[in-house]
Scaffold this active site. Structure first.
Site: not given
Ligand SMILES: Cc1cc2nc3c(=O)[nH]c(=O)nc-3n(C[C@H](O)[C@H](O)[C@H](O)COP(=O)(O)OP(=O)(O)OC[C@H]3O[C@@H](n4cnc5c(N)ncnc54)[C@H](O)[C@@H]3O)c2cc1C
Ligand code: SF4
Length: 591
Positions: A518
Site C-alpha cells: 500500500h
Molecule cells: C501480499 C500483498 C497483499 C495485498 N493485499 C491487498 C488487499 O487485500 N487489498 C488491496 O486492495 N490491495 C492489496 N494489495 C495491493 C494490490 O496487490 C495492488 O494494489 C494491485 O495489485 C496493484 O495492481 P497494479 O496493476 O497497479 O500493479 P501490480 O499488480 O504490481 O502489477 C504491475 C505489473 O507490472 C510489471 N512490471 C513492473 N515493472 C515493469 C517493467 N519495468 N517492465 C515491464 N513490466 C513491469 C510487474 O511485474 C507486475 O506484473 C496487496 C499486495 C500484496 C503484495
C-alpha cells in the site's frame, strides 16, 4: 541484438490489475494493444492447481511468488541527508511480478474509498481550516470525485465479483452494511463471507460500544457468479492459504481469472512476457511519447512503438520509469519544486494483539480478507476538533490465515521460547490468539518522496529507486489514537491479554514484518501542474499520449487497501481515452 516491433495503437507496460483492466477496455473498443510484462506467463489451472498442497515455507515465509529483491529492489532512508541502503529482503512494500502482478496473491480486501479520500483538501478546509494540518503536510484533491468514479467502482466490482454487504444504496442506508460508505448504485455482486468466531466477538463488542460493524468487502467470491465479462467464478472454500498464494479454485478475483481468459482470445491483443521496460521514449521536444524500450529474456533490446503509451507497473516502478526517462521535473524536497516522486505515502498501522482464555477461534478456516470492520474512526467520519490530526483508520478484526509456521511466534509474553513449555503455550495460544488492526490513512509530507539513488544500480546499470520516508507527526498522533480504540474494543471482546501497538511510534523500516503493497503517490493526478504530474484523467500534463495508471496517481492513502480504487480510476481513464482522447487526441484538460 536490437530490434523493433511493429507499431501498435497502444502499448501497456505491466500486466497486473491496472494493465489488464485497461487492456480489456481498449481492445474491446477495437484498438490494437501490446502489453509488455517483465515476469512470466501465469495460468490459474497450471500455476496454482487445486491438486497441489499449499506450501507455507515457499509461500508465506520465503514469499517466492513476489518479485525477488535480488532481481529488483530499491533503497530506503528515513530523512533527506541520510544515506539510503538497498533492501535485501522484502517485508513490506512487496512487489508483484509475472502476468497478473500482485493481483494473483493479494489478500483481496476490495474497498471503495470514501468521498473524503478523493477530496481531502476541500473537506478538511471546509470543516476545520488549515490550523488542523501539522507542519509540512501535503494535502490535495485528486481532481476526480467519488461521484465521478462511482460507475467505475461499480463496474470493477462486477468484473471482480466482489463480496460484501452494501451500506448505502442510492442514498438510503442498508442494514448490516457500512453506513459511512459513499452512495452506491447497486449492491455487491456476491454476498458477504461468513464470519469467523473472532469476527463475531468483534461485531458483538463494537455493537455494545455503540459502533457499526460490517463485513469487509472482499475479492473472495461469496457465491457462484458470472462476471461482467462472462467468466464463471466459484465460491470461496475458506482454505486459509490465500494471501501470498494463487487461488486455483477460481474464488479469489485476480486479473488471471477475471480478465485474461477473455483478453487472450482477442486477436487485437498481444502480451510480450519476460521483457522489462527500461525507458519511455519521446520526441526531442518531450511533447509526444513514441515507444518504449525493453530488454527481453535473451538480453536483446527491443522497441515497441505506439500511438498511446500506458504505464501500469505499480507505484514504485511507475515513478522510476518516468525518472529514468527524464519525463517531468523530479521533486526537490529543499525547494518544494518539481512533481515526479512527490507525495509518497504508506499506511499508518495500529493493532491490539489479544489472547483469550478457552476460546476456539479456528484460525485455519480463513481467507485473505475475512474481516469485520468499523469505520466510525476512519477518514473524516468523526469530529477531529482538538485532536491535532486528520484522518483515522478502518478498525477490523482481521484473520491471520492461521498458518502453523507463521503463527508459531504468537505466544503470550513470558512463554518459554522452546521445548515442551513452548509447545504447550503454542497449542493453547493457537486457538486463543486474535488481532484487531487499524489500517490507517496516510497523508503526504514534504520530506516523503522518491527519487533516483545516486549510488546503487540495477542489473542493467540503471539507478535504483530511492525512497525517503518516515511517519510524520500526523501519522504518529492518529496511530496512537487508533491503537487506543483497538485496545478498548479488545477488552470489550473479553480478551485476557491485550497489547496495543502503533507502528508509527517507531521509525519506518522496510524490515518491519508486515506484508503490504500500500504505497501511493509519485505520479499523482490533480488539478494543478505545479503539484501534480497528471490531470484528472491520469494523462500527463505535458505529454498527452502518456497515461500512468495505478496507486501512483493517489496523493494520499485512505484507511483502506487500494486496489478497487486502482480499478475504478483505470476504468475512468479507459473511458476518457475511448470517448474523448481518440476523437480529439490532445490534452483532455486545458488550463
Ligand atoms: C501480499 C500483498 C497483499 C495485498 N493485499 C491487498 C488487499 O487485500 N487489498 C488491496 O486492495 N490491495 C492489496 N494489495 C495491493 C494490490 O496487490 C495492488 O494494489 C494491485 O495489485 C496493484 O495492481 P497494479 O496493476 O497497479 O500493479 P501490480 O499488480 O504490481 O502489477 C504491475 C505489473 O507490472 C510489471 N512490471 C513492473 N515493472 C515493469 C517493467 N519495468 N517492465 C515491464 N513490466 C513491469 C510487474 O511485474 C507486475 O506484473 C496487496 C499486495 C500484496 C503484495
Ligand atoms: S481462501 Fe478462498 S479465495 Fe483464498 S485461496 Fe482459498 S479458496 Fe481461494
Amino acid at each position: 541484438m536490437h530490434y523493433k516491433r511493429p507499431k501498435a495503437d497502444v502499448v501497456i507496460v505491466g500486466l497486473g490489475w491496472s494493465g489488464s483492466t485497461m487492456a480489456e477496455e481498449l481492445t474491446r473498443a477495437g484498438l490494437n494493444v501490446v502489453a509488455i510484462e517483465r515476469g512470466a506467463w501465469r495460468e490459474t489451472s497450471t500455476s496454482f492447481p487445486t491438486t497441489r498442497n499449499p506450501d507455507e515455507l515457499s509461500g508465506s515465509i520465503r514469499k517466492e511468488i513476489l518479485q525477488a529483491p535480488v532481481t529488483e529492489t530499491y533503497t530506503v532512508r528515513n530523512k533527506p541527508g541520510e544515506t539510503a541502503l538497498p533492501l535485501r529482503k522484502y517485508h513490506n512494500l512487496t512487489l508483484g511480478n509475472n502476468v497478473g502482478g500482485a493481483g494473483t496473491h493479494w489478500a483481496g480486501a476490495s474497498w471503495r474509498w470514501q468521498p473524503f479520500d478523493h477530496q481531502p483538501y476541500t473537506r478538511i478546509m471546509e470543516r476545520y481550516g488549515a490550523k488542523q494540518l501539522v507542519d509540512g503536510l501535503i494535502l490535495q484533491d485528486w481532481g476526480v470525485t467519488y461521484d465521478d468514479l462511482e460507475p467505475f467502482y461499480d463496474r470493477f466490482e462486477k468484473i471482480a465479483g466482489t463480496s460484501g454487504t452494501a451500506g448505502v444504496i442510492n442514498g438510503v442506508k442498508q442494514p448490516g452494511g457500512n453506513p459511512f460508505e459513499g452512495s452506491r448504485t447497486s449492491p455487491y455482486p456476491t454476498p458477504a463471507l461468513e464470519r469467523t468466531r473472532a469476527n463475531i466477538l468483534f461485531a458483538e463488542a463494537t455493537t455494545r460500544l455503540g459502533y457499526t460493524p460490517f463485513p469487509v468487502p472482499s475479492a473472495m467470491i461469496g457465491a457462484p457468479y458470472t462476471n461482467a465479462l462472462g467468466i464463471n467464478l466459484a465460491p470461496c472454500t475458506y482454505c486459509g492459504y490465500c494471501q501470498l498464494y494463487g487461488c486455483g479454485n477460481w474464488s479469489k478475483s485476480s486479473p488471471n481469472i477475471c480478465i485474461l481468459p477473455v483478453l487472450m482470445q482477442r486477436p487485437n491483443f498481444t502480451v510480450v512476457t519476460e521483457s522489462e521496460v527500461v525507458r519511455i521514449n519521446t520526441t526531442p521536444d518531450k511533447k509526444t511519447a513514441t515507444s518504449v524500450t525493453f530488454v527481453d529474456s535473451d538480453g536483446n533490446i527491443g522497441e515497441q512503438p505506439a500511438d498511446i503509451v500506458i504505464v501500469a507497473t505499480f507505484t514504485l516502478d511507475n515513478t522510476r520509469l518516468l525518472l529514468l526517462s527524464g519525463i517531468g521535473t523530479p521533486y526537490d524536497a529543499v525547494s518544494g519544486e518539481g512533481v515526479v516522486g512527490r507525495a509518497f505515502t504508506f499506511q499508518t498501522l495500529s493493532w491490539a494483539f489479544m489472547f483469550f482464555e478457552n476460546e476456539y477461534l479456528n484460525p485455519f478456516m480463513n481467507t485473505g480478507a475475512l474481516a469485520t470492520q468499523i469505520d466510525d474512526f476512519n477518514g473524516d467520519n468523526f469530529d477531529h476538533t482538538g485532536l491535532g490530526f486528520i484522518g483515522g483508520a478502518g478498525i477490523q478484526s482481521l484473520c491471520n490465515q492461521g498458518l502453523p509456521i507463521g503463527m508459531s511466534g504468537l505466544v503470550p509474553e513470558g512463554s518459554p521460547k522452546w521445548g515442551k513449555g513452548w509447545k504447550q503455550a503454542f497449542q493453547k495460544a493457537y486457538q486463543n490468539y486474535a488481532q484487531i488492526q487499524g489500517q490507517g490513512t496516510s497523508f503526504a509530507h514534504r520530506e516523503q518522496f522518491m527519487d533516483l539513488d545516486p549510488t546503487y544500480k540495477d542489473k542493467f546499470g540503471q539507478p535504483l529507486l530511492r525512497i525517503t520516508y518516515d511517519y510524520n507527526e500526523n501519522d504518529r498522533r492518529s496511530g496512537r489514537f487508533i491503537r487506543d480504540k483497538c485496545a478498548e474494543i479488545a477488552k470489550e471482546m473479553g480478551a485476557r491479554e491485550v497489547t496495543g501497538v502503533s507502528l508509527a511510534d517507531q521509525p519506518y523500516s522496510g524490515y518491519t514484518p508486515w506484508d503490504s503493497s500500500h504505497v501511493q503517490g509519485g505520479v499523482v493526478m490533480g488539478e494543478n501542474p505545479k503539484t501534480s504530474v497528471q490531470n484528472r484523467y491520469q494523462q500527463n500534463w505535458d505529454i498527452p499520449n502518456l497515461f500512468v495508471i495505478g496507486a501512483s496517481s493517489f496523493p494520499n492513502n485512505a484507511g483502506y487497501n487500494p486496489t478497487a480504487a486502482v480499478g475504478a480510476t483505470t476504468l475512468w481513464t479507459a473511458k476518457a481515452i475511448t470517448d474523448l482522447y481518440l476523437k480529439n487526441p490532445g490534452p483532455l484538460v486545458r488550463l
